[in-house]
Design a protein around this motif. Structure first.
Motif, PDB file in Angstrom:
ATOM      1  N   TRP A 608       0.850  -1.191   0.000  1.00  0.00           N
ATOM      2  CA  TRP A 608       0.000   0.000   0.000  1.00  0.00           C
ATOM      3  C   TRP A 608       0.884   1.239   0.000  1.00  0.00           C
ATOM      4  O   TRP A 608       1.493   1.588   0.996  1.00  0.00           O
ATOM      5  N   GLU A 611      -1.916   7.277   0.081  1.00  0.00           N
ATOM      6  CA  GLU A 611      -2.305   7.879   1.362  1.00  0.00           C
ATOM      7  C   GLU A 611      -3.784   7.603   1.669  1.00  0.00           C
ATOM      8  O   GLU A 611      -4.593   7.362   0.774  1.00  0.00           O
ATOM      9  N   GLY A 613      -5.432   5.216   3.038  1.00  0.00           N
ATOM     10  CA  GLY A 613      -6.043   3.918   2.776  1.00  0.00           C
ATOM     11  C   GLY A 613      -6.774   3.385   3.993  1.00  0.00           C
ATOM     12  O   GLY A 613      -6.421   3.690   5.140  1.00  0.00           O
ATOM     13  N   ARG A 614      -7.805   2.566   3.737  1.00  0.00           N
ATOM     14  CA  ARG A 614      -8.570   1.933   4.820  1.00  0.00           C
ATOM     15  C   ARG A 614      -8.915   0.503   4.415  1.00  0.00           C
ATOM     16  O   ARG A 614      -9.355   0.272   3.288  1.00  0.00           O
ATOM     17  N   VAL A 645       2.815  -1.338   4.338  1.00  0.00           N
ATOM     18  CA  VAL A 645       2.491   0.061   4.080  1.00  0.00           C
ATOM     19  C   VAL A 645       3.815   0.788   3.855  1.00  0.00           C
ATOM     20  O   VAL A 645       4.745   0.681   4.672  1.00  0.00           O
ATOM     21  N   VAL A 649       4.210   6.713   3.583  1.00  0.00           N
ATOM     22  CA  VAL A 649       2.799   6.962   3.899  1.00  0.00           C
ATOM     23  C   VAL A 649       2.667   7.543   5.300  1.00  0.00           C
ATOM     24  O   VAL A 649       3.336   7.105   6.243  1.00  0.00           O
ATOM     25  N   HIS A 652      -2.946   5.801   7.357  1.00  0.00           N
ATOM     26  CA  HIS A 652      -3.487   4.514   6.923  1.00  0.00           C
ATOM     27  C   HIS A 652      -4.137   3.854   8.133  1.00  0.00           C
ATOM     28  O   HIS A 652      -3.588   3.887   9.240  1.00  0.00           O
ATOM     29  N   ILE A 683      -1.055   6.306  11.396  1.00  0.00           N
ATOM     30  CA  ILE A 683      -1.154   4.913  10.966  1.00  0.00           C
ATOM     31  C   ILE A 683      -1.551   4.059  12.154  1.00  0.00           C
ATOM     32  O   ILE A 683      -0.867   4.052  13.189  1.00  0.00           O
TER      33      ILE A 683
END
Length: 723
Positions: A608, A611, A613-614, A645, A649, A652, A683
């Motif tokens: 991943w 930016e 992200g879920r 990840v 990033v 997340h 994160i």
């Protein structure tokens, strides 16, 4: 080629050599009147004067004024009553195949008949005769196909005068030809006819895990007294706008009793679906004992639902459904229930996740391991085929919802848009990348009928709001290293119900959403991938570097099983055979996944880079087959994380994650960690579990360098948050 029109006089003859039956002649051309049996003097009749698809055809006392006893013997070979054709159910050609009334299609051989000079009415597809079953002479006697024997119950005469019907029957755009692997049931059809077809498909598919057969079994609105046992590569679905439009008084179920050792093990119950049905199960309990790629959508169970069959089952997905009674997870290892309603929930093992589900248990991970999230932040349900009140086929595209809880249909018809079937190109056997792309270029959506389609080039989706909907787990296989599908960086594409199966020459990627560098904002109208599955090996010795790469922003993934095969047909799997580095690579920002299953890839399984992200529910198994530790190293690190990840990033989030190892080729193999992420305030991973299945191998840490190892001495570790 158009058949030559003959005089409408019995005894006129034209030998039809293509039938391969000596002496068969065309004895009619455009005659309308009664078809009268030589055995009893009664007339061929449509029960209850029905004009519905699937209406029963039987024998009845002749009445001059009854429209359902008037048949047009058309010059194109069809036998028509009230605009519909005499047809053989599911195109059957065996003795005993049932006939019924169906929408006319000029190209369908099971709707072509020849009346011979001897009075036999012979079906073109089979060369068999229309026969009164069991020589029954009573009103209501049923009709079937049977080998021509010259008996009175196979002899017919006509009454009436010549007419001039169309020489061809134009296709009805509101009632499409969905090909031979789609069965459409109507409530006017005998329950025994429907049950026989359900049984026929199940018996073929019950163990057909890596075959090419694909089926969709569809129920028009109404009530049915049947039992649908759902096998591999079979979709059972209702054709109502809401689940309650189609009622099954019986069961729609998946069992594990096919497993050879009798342990009721459902860990290989893959690739099947149940959708859009209301089920009143006998005894009050239905069962859906499945593992990956077996969605249960828009279902209403008027009773309880079991998710296992006594042995292990290994993952599943339920969405937009209502279970009036209790969901019993039993030995189900992990499960996602999204935007649904239930009376209650019972049972837990490693990883049970609930998002926007009323009646779900309270958050309690890890004791028991329930992860409960109140609402889905952004979601759109899977598109589906339905029949409207006028009998026309349409595809419903559900609306985007935000902060969604519960089903779309709790208060009546769901919000969304209906697309007439005429806006779709129906992909069938013989279609290629060229024909599919020509349809897309002409502005068509795609309805992909059940089958396996080999592609020499990518299916290219370039138009915003295009819908690509597969039936019966329709499968795309890229040949010679091609990419199977690309989606442009446009708004609102919906791709649903497809399996991408890697070809034997390595593809760089199987499906790519947005080209590299995509940056458009799609937050108001995102692309949604629903029940989109990927397979590397198992059926054939497939290879692909990456299965799914998402470059566009705001994409929603709603149930994906991304699988490098750990078993299958001989010669189709192994460390150097079905090679694949990564399952999912996300480069786009603001991408959300619900129900993400990624298994057995040889490097990072999920990467991943975008930016914000879920992920809501993540299930992973590490590759079973590293031959030794040296073959499974990321530089100086032992193994590769299941979920990586990127270090760049900053934001997340993920909820309800599980990663398991089963290094059965070499039990000494170690993976340093399941989840590898930057330690930054934005994160956060919530509710994680790692498992060493049977103690075969080691995962040293859960996330980064945190939490206990799992191995033969300590097989399960839970962690509530990280990093």
């Amino acid at each position: 080629m158009r058949r030559r029109k003959l005089l409408a006089v019995l005894g006129s003859a034209l030998t039809v050599g293509a039938l391969g039956v000596a002496g068969i002649t065309d004895a009619f051309a455009a005659t309308t009147g009664s078809l009268i049996s030589a055995s009893n003097g009664k007339c061929l009749d449509v029960a209850n004067n029905s004009t519905a698809d699937g209406a029963v055809v039987h024998m009845w006392t002749c009445y001059d004024s009854v429209a359902s006893q008037k048949w047009t013997l058309a010059d194109n070979g069809s036998v028509q009553s009230q605009g519909k054709c005499l047809d053989v159910v599911n195109g059957g050609t065996s003795d005993g195949a049932v006939v019924h009334l169906w929408t006319c299609y000029d190209s369908v051989a099971s709707q072509k008949w020849t009346l011979t000079a001897a009075g036999d009415l012979v079906n073109t597809a089979s060369g068999k005769c229309l026969d009164i079953k069991d020589n029954n002479t009573a009103d209501g006697a049923r009709l079937q196909l049977w080998s021509c024997a010259g008996s009175p119950n196979q002899k017919w005469t006509t009454s009436g005068t010549p007419t001039t019907p169309p020489s061809t029957v134009p296709p009805n755009p509101s009632n499409p030809d969905l090909g031979p692997n789609v069965s459409v049931f109507d409530p006017s059809m005998p329950a025994s006819t429907i049950q026989n077809r359900l049984n026929q498909v199940f018996n073929q598919q019950v163990t057909n895990q890596f075959g090419n057969a694909r089926y969709a079994l569809l129920f028009k609105p109404g009530s049915y007294n049947v039992d649908a046992n759902v096998g591999f590569f079979t979709q059972v679905a209702g054709l109502g706008l809401t689940p309650d439009a189609v009622t099954v008084n019986g069961r729609v179920h998946a069992e594990a009793d096919w497993w050879p050792d009798g342990t009721q093990n459902a860990t290989q119950n893959f690739w099947r679906s149940a959708e859009g049905l209301s089920v009143t199960p006998a005894g009050g309990l239905d069962r859906w004992a499945v593992s990956q790629a077996a969605p249960y959508r828009r279902m209403h169970v008027r009773g309880s639902l079991a998710l296992s069959d006594g042995g292990w089952s290994s993952g599943g997905f339920l969405a937009d459904s209502r279970i009036d009674g209790q969901i019993q997870s039993g030995t189900q290892q992990q499960w996602l229930t999204r935007n649904s309603a239930m009376g209650s929930w019972s049972g837990s093992n490693w990883n049970q996740v609930f998002v926007g589900a009323s009646g779900a248990p309270a958050q309690s991970f890890p004791s028991p391991p329930y992860t409960t999230v109140g609402a889905a932040p952004v979601i759109a349900e899977k598109p589906y085929l339905y029949v409207d009140g006028a009998g026309a086929y349409q595809v419903f595209v559900p609306a985007l919802r935000r902060n969604a809880a519960g089903t779309t249909w709790a208060n009546g018809n769901p919000a969304g848009t209906s697309l007439p079937i005429g806006t779709f190109y129906v992909v069938k056997a013989g279609d290629t990348a060229a024909t599919i792309n020509a349809a897309l270029a002409a502005g068509k959506n795609l309805l992909v009928t059940p089958g396996v389609y080999h592609l020499s080039a990518p299916v290219t989706v370039n138009r915003a709001n295009t819908v690509v909907l597969g039936l019966g787990l329709a499968t795309f296989v890229p040949d010679n290293g091609a990419v199977a599908m690309t989606v442009a960086d446009v708004d609102g594409v919906r791709v649903a119900g497809l399996l991408f199966d890697a070809g034997t020459t390595n593809s760089p990627v199987l499906m790519e959403v947005g080209p590299n560098g995509s940056a458009a904002d799609h937050s108001a109208n995102p692309t949604v991938l629903s029940d989109v599955f990927f397979r590397i090996g198992g059926s054939i010795a497939g290879r692909a570097s990456v299965s799914l790469r998402i470059n566009s922003d705001d994409v929603i993934g709603d149930h994906a099983w991304i699988w490098r095969a750990d078993h299958g047909n001989d010669g189709t799997y192994g460390w150097t055979i079905n090679t694949a580095a990564n399952g999912l690579v996300v480069n786009g920002d603001d991408v959300t996944f619900y129900g993400l299953f990624v298994e057995h890839y040889q490097q990072y399984q999920t990467v991943w880079n975008g930016e914000n992200g879920r992920t809501y529910f993540y299930q992973n198994e590490m590759p079973y087959d590293p031959p030794n530790q040296a073959a499974y190293m990321n530089g100086s690190t032992q193994g590769w994380a299941a979920y990586k990840v990127a270090d760049s990033v900053t934001n997340h989030q993920a909820w309800g994650l599980g990663s398991y190892c089963y290094f059965n080729v070499n039990r000494s193999v170690v993976n340093a960690r399941a989840f590898e992420v930057p330690a930054k305030p934005g994160i956060r991973f919530t509710d994680m579990v790692t498992v060493s299945l049977g103690g075969a191998g080691t995962i040293s840490r859960v996330i980064n360098n945190k939490a206990d190892a799992v191995n033969s001495g300590h097989q399960v570790t839970y962690l509530t948050s990280g990093p």
